[in-house]
Design a protein around this motif. Structure first.
Motif: not given
Length: 156
Positions: A26-34
């Protein structure tokens, strides 16, 4: 990535692996989303840090989860296939980023695909049940024996 490797190893020894995986994915997804929003400067650096954490964590999660769900009997084979897929996916991701940019003149499409893949990976980790194998410390009599665990256990 280095922080993800060490941090994941520490956490996997203490908590249920799929929960740790969900957090890192989920942290990876957040980083990609940013990154998908077009962030720049320190915000983009923080997003890249989150993506790196997930990439570092993934290699440890693969090995640890394989021992808990498939045991040690064929660990070399299962890890070889899983880690090989991890490496191929990393190479393919680089190719897709470049091809996506060449095709659309933007990184939005490949980043969007990676965002979806990260979210699906996090969701799939929530579907894993209890461990199938309890891998004992080396030298203990029942190392790698099959045991069905009813509840996710925390290491002591």
């Amino acid at each position: 990535m280095l922080i993800g490797r060490f941090g994941t190893g520490y956490l996997l020894d203490r908590f249920f692996a799929p929960r740790i995986a969900v957090i890192f994915f989920a942290a990876t997804a957040l980083g990609i989303g940013v990154l998908l929003t077009g962030a720049a400067g320190k915000l983009a650096l923080g997003a890249a840090f989150l993506v790196g954490l997930g990439m570092g964590a993934e290699a440890d999660i693969i090995a640890y989860s394989l021992t808990r769900y498939f045991g040690l009997k064929a660990f070399g084979t299962t890890y070889g296939y899983a880690f090989g897929a991890f490496l191929v996916a990393g190479a393919l991701g680089t190719f897709l980023m470049g091809a996506g940019f060449d095709w659309t003149h933007s990184y939005r499409v490949p980043l969007g695909g990676f965002l979806v893949a990260s979210l699906v990976a996090a969701w799939l980790m929530t579907r894993l049940g209890p461990y199938k194998f309890d891998v004992c410390q080396a030298g203990e009599p029942d190392a790698g024996s099959a045991v069905t665990l009813n509840e996710p256990e925390m290491a002591t």
